[in-house]
Design a protein around this motif. Structure first.
Motif, mmCIF file in Angstrom:
data_model
loop_
_atom_site.group_PDB
_atom_site.id
_atom_site.type_symbol
_atom_site.label_atom_id
_atom_site.label_comp_id
_atom_site.label_asym_id
_atom_site.label_seq_id
_atom_site.Cartn_x
_atom_site.Cartn_y
_atom_site.Cartn_z
ATOM 1 N N PRO A 148 0.585 -1.219 0.373
ATOM 2 C CA PRO A 148 -0.015 -0.202 -0.180
ATOM 3 C C PRO A 148 0.958 1.014 0.229
ATOM 4 O O PRO A 148 1.760 1.566 0.510
ATOM 5 C CB PRO A 148 -0.500 -0.365 1.143
ATOM 6 N N ASN A 149 0.253 2.440 -0.870
ATOM 7 C CA ASN A 149 1.155 3.316 -1.016
ATOM 8 C C ASN A 149 0.834 4.409 -0.027
ATOM 9 O O ASN A 149 1.571 5.599 0.837
ATOM 10 C CB ASN A 149 0.931 3.999 -2.575
ATOM 11 N N ASP A 150 -0.565 4.421 1.001
ATOM 12 C CA ASP A 150 -0.805 5.451 1.743
ATOM 13 C C ASP A 150 -0.112 5.173 3.135
ATOM 14 O O ASP A 150 -0.181 4.251 3.563
ATOM 15 C CB ASP A 150 -2.282 5.135 1.994
ATOM 16 N N LYS A 151 0.360 6.333 3.281
ATOM 17 C CA LYS A 151 1.551 6.489 4.601
ATOM 18 C C LYS A 151 -0.085 5.966 5.792
ATOM 19 O O LYS A 151 -1.408 6.626 5.868
ATOM 20 C CB LYS A 151 1.748 7.677 4.951
ATOM 21 N N PRO A 152 0.435 5.042 6.712
ATOM 22 C CA PRO A 152 -0.419 4.847 7.807
ATOM 23 C C PRO A 152 -1.375 5.796 8.449
ATOM 24 O O PRO A 152 -0.010 6.581 9.329
ATOM 25 C CB PRO A 152 0.276 4.339 8.771
ATOM 26 N N LYS A 153 -2.274 6.371 9.375
ATOM 27 C CA LYS A 153 -2.421 7.446 10.102
ATOM 28 C C LYS A 153 -2.818 7.083 11.626
ATOM 29 O O LYS A 153 -3.465 6.264 12.196
ATOM 30 C CB LYS A 153 -3.693 8.510 9.773
ATOM 31 N N THR A 154 -1.052 7.276 12.403
ATOM 32 C CA THR A 154 -0.986 7.040 13.632
ATOM 33 C C THR A 154 -1.046 7.994 15.151
ATOM 34 O O THR A 154 -0.060 8.707 15.252
ATOM 35 C CB THR A 154 0.320 5.903 13.530
ATOM 36 N N GLU A 155 -1.882 8.519 15.082
ATOM 37 C CA GLU A 155 -1.977 10.277 15.618
ATOM 38 C C GLU A 155 -1.120 9.823 17.090
ATOM 39 O O GLU A 155 -0.989 10.630 17.776
ATOM 40 C CB GLU A 155 -3.079 10.712 15.791
ATOM 41 N N LEU A 156 -2.545 9.145 17.745
ATOM 42 C CA LEU A 156 -2.128 8.681 19.138
ATOM 43 C C LEU A 156 -0.386 7.757 19.292
ATOM 44 O O LEU A 156 0.241 7.626 20.189
ATOM 45 C CB LEU A 156 -2.718 7.405 19.747
ATOM 46 N N LEU A 157 -0.189 7.351 18.294
ATOM 47 C CA LEU A 157 1.262 6.354 18.413
ATOM 48 C C LEU A 157 2.629 7.429 17.998
ATOM 49 O O LEU A 157 3.646 7.463 18.551
ATOM 50 C CB LEU A 157 1.593 5.207 17.013
ATOM 51 N N ASP A 158 2.035 8.428 17.162
ATOM 52 C CA ASP A 158 2.721 9.049 17.193
ATOM 53 C C ASP A 158 3.621 10.178 18.502
ATOM 54 O O ASP A 158 4.606 10.476 18.552
ATOM 55 C CB ASP A 158 2.724 10.558 16.112
ATOM 56 N N GLU A 159 2.920 10.009 19.698
ATOM 57 C CA GLU A 159 3.056 10.502 20.257
ATOM 58 C C GLU A 159 3.930 9.556 21.398
ATOM 59 O O GLU A 159 4.526 9.612 22.231
ATOM 60 C CB GLU A 159 1.408 10.523 21.745
ATOM 61 N N LEU A 160 4.010 8.325 21.168
ATOM 62 C CA LEU A 160 5.206 7.247 21.596
ATOM 63 C C LEU A 160 6.690 7.705 20.384
ATOM 64 O O LEU A 160 7.478 7.308 21.477
ATOM 65 C CB LEU A 160 4.982 6.188 21.721
ATOM 66 N N GLU A 161 6.548 8.320 20.252
ATOM 67 C CA GLU A 161 7.746 9.250 19.542
ATOM 68 C C GLU A 161 8.696 10.394 20.289
ATOM 69 O O GLU A 161 9.577 10.504 19.783
ATOM 70 C CB GLU A 161 7.954 9.245 18.008
#
Length: 396
Positions: free
Chosen positions: A2-15
């Motif tokens: 898949p070319n669409d980038k996963p939407k990970t708003e909650l996971l982004d907080e863990l970065e």
């Protein structure tokens, strides 16, 4: 992919923050792996719903082996087809975790061809963990690993992959050759590792000195911890040098000794070696001045485990001292006796430490043919109302 980038708003907080993030690593793998992308999507959904989406593992494996593969399936496979199957493979690590860069590249190339590209270096058992592949890819992965010189580790109710510290390869405190002993026993128990025969898992870990760098005491059913039998070696001139360089020997060494067996009069360090509990604190603080004694070997401890079925247990002493050159033969005989007793009396999913708690240490020692010794007492009894009856010839 898949070319669409996963939407990970909650996971982004863990970065965010100063620490390394597993999310960052999965995103990196997702640049070339569709399963890594779907893994992010499913994990984000789990955070949104506050619900895990992994089903209980099924029975999957490779031809001839009953262990080494942990089955994992998603209950959201229709939404995330690339993680509908996400099996984990355990690869038996080299003793002391010594790899060449070519060996690591070989494993990673195999895994990129057949799996998600995600790895765990290393799991609590010790193995190199390959995270995430489909059922159809298990046998091809195993065949490529085998042809490259690698074998699978243990999983399920089996003898788990033994692990050890670097021992004499890198550590000046090593009291026995942990890497050699780990390798020899790994080779001796291949059947028990690959074809699960036990009531539950059995872990064997080797630490070459009391620092216990592989945390064997907290995690292994049988822990082999290097120790010494005679006096700590002391270099008086080096002790004086530490003192002149500003080390507060009284405060930083003597006062922190758990058995209070050391004394410093400002000029000379005295040690009551018969009170020493081999904690390594003094040696770690003054490594140029103090060394383990010359009569070296290991203490064999039993019963450690994490809190999975019941509570966590720390290992307790089973054999206080075995000389280094006698360890292999002693362990083979001891392991045979323990396994025979455990096979006979262990309940399903009961670790050895839990078996000892249930039947009692006296019954266990009688079953494996060992005489009790004071070192086996893990704590003083808290019930003073225990009475003894006279045995034969008036013996207590």
């Amino acid at each position: 992919m898949p070319n669409d980038k996963p939407k990970t708003e909650l996971l982004d907080e863990l970065e965010k923050g100063p620490w390394p993030s597993f999310v960052k690593e999965i995103k990196s793998a997702g640049q070339t792996s569709a399963s890594a992308q779907d893994l992010l999507r499913q994990l984000e959904l789990s955070y949104q719903e506050k619900k895990g989406h992994w089903k209980h593992g099924g029975l999957v494996g490779v031809l001839g082996y009953g262990g080494g593969v942990i089955g994992r399936y998603s209950d959201a496979g229709d939404q995330f087809p690339n993680v509908a199957h996400f099996h984990t493979i355990r690869v038996n690590q080299p003793a002391g975790w010594f790899y060449t860069s070519d060996a690591i590249r070989t494993i990673c190339d195999i895994w990129e061809r057949h799996g998600s590209g995600l790895t765990n270096m290393h799991g609590s058992t010790g193995d190199l963990i390959l995270l995430g592949t489909r059922t159809a890819e298990l046998e091809p992965t195993f065949q490529e690993l085998a042809h490259a010189g690698f074998d699978l580790g243990g999983s399920g109710s089996s003898f788990r992959t033994p692990s050890c510290c670097v021992g004499m390869a890198r550590c000046e405190w090593a009291c026995y050759d942990a890497m050699k002993l780990c390798y020899d026993l790994t080779m001796a128990y291949q059947d028990e590792m690959h074809r699960p025969p036990f009531p539950y898992k059995f872990k064997l870990k080797f630490s070459a000195c009391p620092n216990d760098c592989v945390a064997a005491i907290a995690r292994a059913d049988l822990s082999i911890i290097g120790t010494w039998k005679n006096e700590i070696q002391v270099d008086e001139s080096a002790v004086t040098e530490y003192a002149s360089d500003g080390v507060n020997i009284q405060k930083d060494v003597c006062d922190l000794c758990p058995s209070q067996c050391m004394a410093w009069d400002g000029h000379k360090l005295s040690i009551e070696n018969h009170e020493c509990v081999r904690c390594m604190h003094c040696i770690n603080v003054m490594p140029k001045a103090l060394r383990p004694g010359k009569e070296r070997g290991a203490v064999i401890m039993i019963g450690g485990k994490a809190p999975i079925m019941q509570g966590a247990l720390l290992s307790s002493v089973l054999i206080p001292f075995v000389a280094a050159d006698e360890l292999l033969d002693t362990l083979k005989e001891l392991i045979r006796r323990i396994w025979d007793f455990w096979d006979e009396y262990g309940n399903n999913r009961e670790r050895v430490g839990e078996l000892i708690q249930r039947v009692g240490l006296p019954a266990f020692l009688d079953g494996i043919g060992l005489e009790p010794v004071p070192e086996m007492v893990s704590a003083p009894r808290d019930n003073p109302y225990i009475f003894y009856q006279a045995g034969k010839d008036g013996e207590k």
